[in-house]
Scaffold this active site. Structure first.
Site, short mmCIF file in Angstrom:
data_model
loop_
_atom_site.label_atom_id
_atom_site.label_comp_id
_atom_site.label_asym_id
_atom_site.label_seq_id
_atom_site.Cartn_x
_atom_site.Cartn_y
_atom_site.Cartn_z
N CYS A 1 0.82 -1.23 0.00
CA CYS A 1 0.00 0.00 0.00
C CYS A 1 0.85 1.27 0.00
O CYS A 1 0.35 2.35 -0.32
CB CYS A 1 -0.95 0.01 1.20
SG CYS A 1 -2.07 -1.39 1.19
N ASN B 1 -10.00 -0.27 0.15
CA ASN B 1 -8.54 -0.12 0.15
C ASN B 1 -8.01 -0.68 -1.18
O ASN B 1 -7.98 -1.89 -1.38
CB ASN B 1 -7.97 -0.88 1.35
CG ASN B 1 -6.45 -0.83 1.41
OD1 ASN B 1 -5.79 -0.47 0.45
ND2 ASN B 1 -5.90 -1.23 2.54
N HIS C 1 -3.48 7.33 2.36
CA HIS C 1 -3.86 6.01 1.84
C HIS C 1 -5.20 5.64 2.46
O HIS C 1 -5.41 5.83 3.66
CB HIS C 1 -2.77 5.00 2.22
CG HIS C 1 -3.19 3.59 2.02
ND1 HIS C 1 -3.76 3.14 0.83
CD2 HIS C 1 -3.16 2.50 2.85
CE1 HIS C 1 -4.03 1.86 0.95
NE2 HIS C 1 -3.69 1.45 2.15
N1 COA Z 1 -17.97 -8.55 10.15
C1 COA Z 1 -18.34 -8.75 11.41
N2 COA Z 1 -17.47 -9.02 12.41
C2 COA Z 1 -16.17 -9.07 12.09
C3 COA Z 1 -15.71 -8.85 10.78
C4 COA Z 1 -16.67 -8.61 9.79
N3 COA Z 1 -16.35 -8.39 8.51
N4 COA Z 1 -14.38 -8.96 10.77
C5 COA Z 1 -13.98 -9.21 12.03
N5 COA Z 1 -15.08 -9.30 12.82
C6 COA Z 1 -15.14 -9.56 14.25
C7 COA Z 1 -13.95 -10.33 14.76
O1 COA Z 1 -14.09 -11.70 14.55
C8 COA Z 1 -13.95 -9.96 16.22
O2 COA Z 1 -14.92 -10.76 16.87
P1 COA Z 1 -14.63 -11.34 18.34
O3 COA Z 1 -14.48 -10.14 19.22
O4 COA Z 1 -15.85 -12.15 18.62
O5 COA Z 1 -13.37 -12.13 18.21
C9 COA Z 1 -14.47 -8.51 16.24
O6 COA Z 1 -15.12 -8.34 14.96
C10 COA Z 1 -13.39 -7.49 16.39
O7 COA Z 1 -12.31 -7.81 15.53
P2 COA Z 1 -11.11 -6.87 15.33
O8 COA Z 1 -10.14 -7.49 14.38
O9 COA Z 1 -10.59 -6.43 16.68
O10 COA Z 1 -11.86 -5.62 14.63
P3 COA Z 1 -11.30 -4.22 14.31
O11 COA Z 1 -12.14 -3.20 14.91
O12 COA Z 1 -9.81 -4.14 14.54
O13 COA Z 1 -11.55 -4.12 12.74
C11 COA Z 1 -10.22 -4.26 10.76
C12 COA Z 1 -10.92 -5.02 11.86
C13 COA Z 1 -9.53 -5.26 9.87
C14 COA Z 1 -11.29 -3.52 9.98
C15 COA Z 1 -9.21 -3.27 11.38
O14 COA Z 1 -8.42 -3.94 12.32
C16 COA Z 1 -8.33 -2.61 10.38
O15 COA Z 1 -8.78 -1.92 9.48
N6 COA Z 1 -7.01 -2.77 10.57
C17 COA Z 1 -6.04 -2.15 9.71
C18 COA Z 1 -5.85 -2.99 8.54
C19 COA Z 1 -5.19 -2.27 7.45
O16 COA Z 1 -5.18 -1.06 7.41
N7 COA Z 1 -4.66 -3.04 6.55
C20 COA Z 1 -4.10 -2.59 5.36
C21 COA Z 1 -2.91 -1.78 5.61
S1 COA Z 1 -2.51 -1.07 4.11
#
Ligand code: COA
Length: 326
Positions: free
Chosen positions: A113, A283, A253
């Site tokens: 990214c 993204n 980004h």
């Molecule tokens: N729908 C519903 N629930 C979901 C889900 C979805 N699509 N994806 C994850 N969950 C759940 C998880 O299983 C977890 O459940 P649990 O508490 O029962 O275990 C809960 O939601 C929280 O998960 P978590 O990973 O802590 O969520 P989050 O708030 O961190 O959001 C992302 C997840 C991936 C959206 C977030 O972490 C993110 O954007 N991270 C950065 C990633 C990024 O920028 N990547 C690219 C870099 S270029």
């Protein structure tokens, strides 16, 4: 010293839209959860006939047309991508052939990214030392091709797209003031595609274990992103003696609306000064900044003399920022 300026921009998004409601039918998720946690409403997904070089070609044609240039006027093509048409040769070479850019040395840059910012760093420095006069830089990715559509934590995030810019020596004070890039390979496994390389070549076992798909430690990545984006943005601004309040626009980004908001807050920038289009495209990896830049220009959000900051974060881990006087 001469500066490098962005002469023109172009972008291309595949027509096919995948909405959050479509995703509700594929994995255990809800449209509200996706919007609340990421800011994404829909993303574009290339058809099975489209590859990265096709998207890059469309974006490049627009940038060339806007600049009034022919492909043979280019002396370099840099393609930032981690989802090129083939493991090799480079997507940049495939694009060179398609454009008939006979005078351009062409290669790809791999920084996920952050790829566009890495490419900008290279292009800017090559032009500044006089090694090249006109560079086409493209950010293109089709992460839909390495997405596990059973993994709700990643399949909601990524979309396909391409953005292109043409760079030349500047004739006045406008241009790239400086670009900073960083990496920390100790976090290489935060975002990765484990299979298909020389470590674990494609095999039946690789496919059975779904190693050809992206794996991400979302939560850990999120925390590092917010911290590093603030520090690199401040570093670039300080180096140029510019305060965040002097910025007309931040073009981050588009990874997650919460990361974008947190970074803006840490820099003391109101959201009106931040370019956001994540709701439409998700993204798009290395394509997100040039697409957002193209849209900001097209919609009149950038004027001559404005200070613009670009910043990105991605697998590697890699990150970077670039300050531009328009
Ligand atoms: N729908 C519903 N629930 C979901 C889900 C979805 N699509 N994806 C994850 N969950 C759940 C998880 O299983 C977890 O459940 P649990 O508490 O029962 O275990 C809960 O939601 C929280 O998960 P978590 O990973 O802590 O969520 P989050 O708030 O961190 O959001 C992302 C997840 C991936 C959206 C977030 O972490 C993110 O954007 N991270 C950065 C990633 C990024 O920028 N990547 C690219 C870099 S270029």
């Amino acid at each position: 010293m001469i500066k490098t300026r962005i002469v023109s921009t172009g972008s291309y998004l595949p027509e096919n839209r995948l909405t959050n409601f479509d995703l509700e039918k594929i994995v255990d998720t809800s449209a509200e959860w996706i919007v609340e946690r990421t800011g994404i409403h829909e993303r574009r997904i290339g058809t099975k006939d489209e590859a990265a070089s096709d998207l890059a070609y469309e974006a490049s044609k627009i940038a060339l047309k806007k600049a009034g240039l022919k492909a043979k006027d280019l002396d370099m093509i840099i393609c930032a991508t981690v989802s090129g048409d083939l493991p090799f040769p480079s997507t940049a070479c495939l694009l060179q052939n398609r454009l008939d850019a006979v005078n351009a040395a062409s290669f790809d840059v791999s920084a996920a990214c952050s790829g566009f910012i890495y490419g900008l760093y290279l292009a800017d420095n090559l032009i500044k030392v006089g090694a090249r006069k006109r560079i086409l830089l493209i950010g293109v990715d089709m992460l839909s091709r390495v997405t596990d559509w059973d993994d709700r934590s990643t399949c909601i995030i990524f979309g396909d797209g391409a953005g292109a810019v043409i760079l030349e020596p500047s004739k006045d004070e406008s241009g790239i003031m400086s670009t900073d890039i960083r990496s920390d390979g100790s976090m290489w496994d935060y975002i990765q595609v484990p299979g298909g390389g020389s470590r674990t070549p494609f095999s039946k076992e690789c496919l059975d274990k779904k190693l050809q798909f992206v794996r991400m430690k979302g939560n850990e990545t999120y925390k590092v992103a917010v911290k590093t984006l603030e520090s690199i943005a401040l570093e670039t601004l300080e180096k140029n003696n510019i305060k965040a309040s002097q910025l007309s626009l931040l073009i981050p980004h588009q990874a997650n609306i919460r990361i974008i908001q947190a970074t803006a807050k840490r820099l003391g920038l109101p959201m009106e000064k931040v370019m956001v289009n994540i709701e439409k495209y998700g993204n798009t990896s290395s394509a997100s900044i040039p697409i957002a830049l193209d849209e900001a220009l097209t919609s009149g959000r950038i004027r001559k003399g404005d200070y613009i900051l670009l910043e990105a974060f991605g697998a590697g881990l890699t990150w970077g920022s670039s300050l531009i006087r328009w």
